[in-house]
Scaffold this motif. Structure first.
Motif, PDB file in Angstrom:
ATOM      1  N   ALA A   1       7.533   4.977   4.128  1.00  0.00           N
ATOM      2  CA  ALA A   1       8.502   3.879   4.113  1.00  0.00           C
ATOM      3  C   ALA A   1       9.727   4.269   4.945  1.00  0.00           C
ATOM      4  N   PRO A   2      10.262   3.340   5.746  1.00  0.00           N
ATOM      5  CA  PRO A   2      11.403   3.665   6.594  1.00  0.00           C
ATOM      6  C   PRO A   2      12.733   3.807   5.834  1.00  0.00           C
ATOM      7  N   SER A   3      12.791   3.308   4.604  1.00  0.00           N
ATOM      8  CA  SER A   3      14.022   3.419   3.814  1.00  0.00           C
ATOM      9  C   SER A   3      13.668   3.643   2.352  1.00  0.00           C
ATOM     10  N   GLU A   4      14.663   4.056   1.573  1.00  0.00           N
ATOM     11  CA  GLU A   4      14.452   4.355   0.148  1.00  0.00           C
ATOM     12  C   GLU A   4      15.408   3.568  -0.749  1.00  0.00           C
ATOM     13  N   LYS A   5      15.773   2.363  -0.338  1.00  0.00           N
ATOM     14  CA  LYS A   5      16.731   1.559  -1.107  1.00  0.00           C
ATOM     15  C   LYS A   5      16.204   1.172  -2.481  1.00  0.00           C
ATOM     16  N   ARG A   6      14.902   1.085  -2.639  1.00  0.00           N
ATOM     17  CA  ARG A   6      14.316   0.700  -3.919  1.00  0.00           C
ATOM     18  C   ARG A   6      14.560   1.755  -4.993  1.00  0.00           C
ATOM     19  N   MET A   7      14.886   2.955  -4.595  1.00  0.00           N
ATOM     20  CA  MET A   7      15.115   4.043  -5.540  1.00  0.00           C
ATOM     21  C   MET A   7      16.398   3.850  -6.346  1.00  0.00           C
ATOM     22  N   TYR A   8      17.359   3.120  -5.787  1.00  0.00           N
ATOM     23  CA  TYR A   8      18.625   2.903  -6.499  1.00  0.00           C
ATOM     24  C   TYR A   8      18.949   1.410  -6.625  1.00  0.00           C
ATOM     25  N   ASP A   9      17.924   0.581  -6.715  1.00  0.00           N
ATOM     26  CA  ASP A   9      18.058  -0.871  -6.867  1.00  0.00           C
ATOM     27  C   ASP A   9      18.754  -1.542  -5.680  1.00  0.00           C
ATOM     28  N   GLY A  10      18.640  -0.942  -4.508  1.00  0.00           N
ATOM     29  CA  GLY A  10      19.210  -1.534  -3.304  1.00  0.00           C
ATOM     30  C   GLY A  10      18.279  -2.548  -2.672  1.00  0.00           C
ATOM     31  N   ALA A  11      17.015  -2.511  -3.059  1.00  0.00           N
ATOM     32  CA  ALA A  11      16.022  -3.458  -2.543  1.00  0.00           C
ATOM     33  C   ALA A  11      14.892  -3.552  -3.562  1.00  0.00           C
ATOM     34  N   ALA A  12      14.179  -4.648  -3.499  1.00  0.00           N
ATOM     35  CA  ALA A  12      13.025  -4.817  -4.390  1.00  0.00           C
ATOM     36  C   ALA A  12      11.908  -3.879  -3.935  1.00  0.00           C
ATOM     37  N   HIS A  13      11.125  -3.407  -4.878  1.00  0.00           N
ATOM     38  CA  HIS A  13       9.988  -2.540  -4.580  1.00  0.00           C
ATOM     39  C   HIS A  13       8.830  -3.418  -4.119  1.00  0.00           C
ATOM     40  N   ALA A  14       8.210  -3.071  -3.007  1.00  0.00           N
ATOM     41  CA  ALA A  14       7.113  -3.868  -2.452  1.00  0.00           C
ATOM     42  C   ALA A  14       5.879  -3.004  -2.275  1.00  0.00           C
ATOM     43  N   ASN A  15       4.735  -3.659  -2.294  1.00  0.00           N
ATOM     44  CA  ASN A  15       3.469  -2.968  -2.092  1.00  0.00           C
ATOM     45  C   ASN A  15       2.484  -3.925  -1.435  1.00  0.00           C
ATOM     46  N   LEU A  16       1.578  -3.367  -0.651  1.00  0.00           N
ATOM     47  CA  LEU A  16       0.545  -4.137   0.026  1.00  0.00           C
ATOM     48  C   LEU A  16      -0.803  -3.585  -0.399  1.00  0.00           C
ATOM     49  N   LYS A  17      -1.691  -4.478  -0.818  1.00  0.00           N
ATOM     50  CA  LYS A  17      -3.039  -4.081  -1.217  1.00  0.00           C
ATOM     51  C   LYS A  17      -4.015  -4.942  -0.422  1.00  0.00           C
ATOM     52  N   ILE A  18      -4.977  -4.294   0.209  1.00  0.00           N
ATOM     53  CA  ILE A  18      -5.986  -5.001   0.986  1.00  0.00           C
ATOM     54  C   ILE A  18      -7.348  -4.660   0.417  1.00  0.00           C
ATOM     55  N   THR A  19      -8.116  -5.704   0.076  1.00  0.00           N
ATOM     56  CA  THR A  19      -9.482  -5.523  -0.395  1.00  0.00           C
ATOM     57  C   THR A  19     -10.400  -6.047   0.692  1.00  0.00           C
ATOM     58  N   SER A  20     -11.251  -5.154   1.204  1.00  0.00           N
ATOM     59  CA  SER A  20     -12.155  -5.526   2.278  1.00  0.00           C
ATOM     60  C   SER A  20     -13.560  -5.053   1.947  1.00  0.00           C
ATOM     61  N   ASN A  21     -14.499  -6.001   1.907  1.00  0.00           N
ATOM     62  CA  ASN A  21     -15.906  -5.708   1.608  1.00  0.00           C
ATOM     63  C   ASN A  21     -16.071  -4.899   0.323  1.00  0.00           C
ATOM     64  N   GLY A  22     -15.307  -5.244  -0.694  1.00  0.00           N
ATOM     65  CA  GLY A  22     -15.435  -4.605  -2.002  1.00  0.00           C
ATOM     66  C   GLY A  22     -14.646  -3.324  -2.160  1.00  0.00           C
ATOM     67  N   THR A  23     -14.034  -2.826  -1.110  1.00  0.00           N
ATOM     68  CA  THR A  23     -13.235  -1.606  -1.195  1.00  0.00           C
ATOM     69  C   THR A  23     -11.763  -1.974  -1.217  1.00  0.00           C
ATOM     70  N   GLU A  24     -11.033  -1.385  -2.159  1.00  0.00           N
ATOM     71  CA  GLU A  24      -9.622  -1.692  -2.332  1.00  0.00           C
ATOM     72  C   GLU A  24      -8.775  -0.590  -1.697  1.00  0.00           C
ATOM     73  N   TYR A  25      -7.841  -0.997  -0.847  1.00  0.00           N
ATOM     74  CA  TYR A  25      -6.942  -0.066  -0.180  1.00  0.00           C
ATOM     75  C   TYR A  25      -5.519  -0.371  -0.643  1.00  0.00           C
ATOM     76  N   ASN A  26      -4.909   0.562  -1.366  1.00  0.00           N
ATOM     77  CA  ASN A  26      -3.550   0.382  -1.864  1.00  0.00           C
ATOM     78  C   ASN A  26      -2.581   1.112  -0.959  1.00  0.00           C
ATOM     79  N   GLY A  27      -1.500   0.440  -0.624  1.00  0.00           N
ATOM     80  CA  GLY A  27      -0.480   1.059   0.206  1.00  0.00           C
ATOM     81  C   GLY A  27       0.528   1.805  -0.648  1.00  0.00           C
ATOM     82  N   ALA A  28       1.249   2.707  -0.001  1.00  0.00           N
ATOM     83  CA  ALA A  28       2.362   3.376  -0.666  1.00  0.00           C
ATOM     84  C   ALA A  28       3.500   2.362  -0.766  1.00  0.00           C
ATOM     85  N   GLY A  29       4.307   2.475  -1.780  1.00  0.00           N
ATOM     86  CA  GLY A  29       5.398   1.526  -1.967  1.00  0.00           C
ATOM     87  C   GLY A  29       6.435   1.618  -0.861  1.00  0.00           C
ATOM     88  N   PHE A  30       7.135   0.510  -0.654  1.00  0.00           N
ATOM     89  CA  PHE A  30       8.197   0.462   0.347  1.00  0.00           C
ATOM     90  C   PHE A  30       9.210  -0.584  -0.084  1.00  0.00           C
TER      91      PHE A  30
END
Length: 173
Positions: free
Chosen positions: A121-150
């Motif tokens: 992640a390019p910034s860490e504002k979510r660590m001190y409530d400076g930004a909402a915590h976001a995540n991206l999850k992609i499911t492709s052909n039955g396989t789930e790929y979870n992203g690191a939070g940002f």
């Protein structure tokens, strides 16, 4: 007198609730209806399979903090936007044009799904409530790929175009 009337009504009600024996016409109608619904289902499934750019792909973007919640789901050529964490099953559904579907599909193809969990992640504002915590999850052909939070609004560069495109639909809503 009341007892006799009660017994009579009970017998009358049970007789009227029993099905009739002449069901040859209703059986034919039932078979015709089943055949039509099966044919319509097969046509709908084949049309959906032809229209899907990437079969079996689902993208979920979720951003949350104490007072904010947003979930954007791309699946079956449509976008579902949920802004209330208590009613995740319900949301606004937007049908996408072929151009939008193609653009999102190309953005998904450009992402290295195996490396999604290791993106920095390019910034860490979510660590001190400076930004909402976001995540991206992609499911492709039955396989789930979870992203690191940002941070919401500051995704990693590798997924920035896809996240920006998905979030733009919630802003249009």
């Amino acid at each position: 007198m009341k007892t006799i009337a009660l017994v009579f009504l009970s017998l009358f009600m049970t007789k009227s609730c029993q099905p009739k024996k002449d069901s040859s016409v209703s059986e034919q109608a039932k078979q015709t209806t089943e055949t039509l619904s099966t044919t319509q289902t097969e046509i709908t499934k084949s049309e959906m399979a032809e229209n899907k750019v990437q079969t079996g792909t689902k993208v979920e973007y979720e951003a949350m903090s104490r007072g904010f919640f947003s979930k954007i789901i791309f699946e079956n050529n449509q976008i579902t936007i949920v802004s209330d964490r208590n009613s995740e099953g319900k949301g606004t559904v937007l049908m996408l044009s072929k151009e939008d579907i193609s653009e999102i599909s190309n953005l998904i193809k450009a992402i290295n799904l195996d490396g999604l969990a290791t993106l920095k992640a390019p910034s860490e504002k979510r660590m001190y409530d400076g930004a909402a915590h976001a995540n991206l999850k992609i499911t492709s052909n039955g396989t789930e790929y979870n992203g690191a939070g940002f941070d919401h609004g500051f995704p990693p560069a590798e997924i920035e175009k896809l996240v920006t495109k998905l979030v733009s639909y919630s802003e249009k809503k």
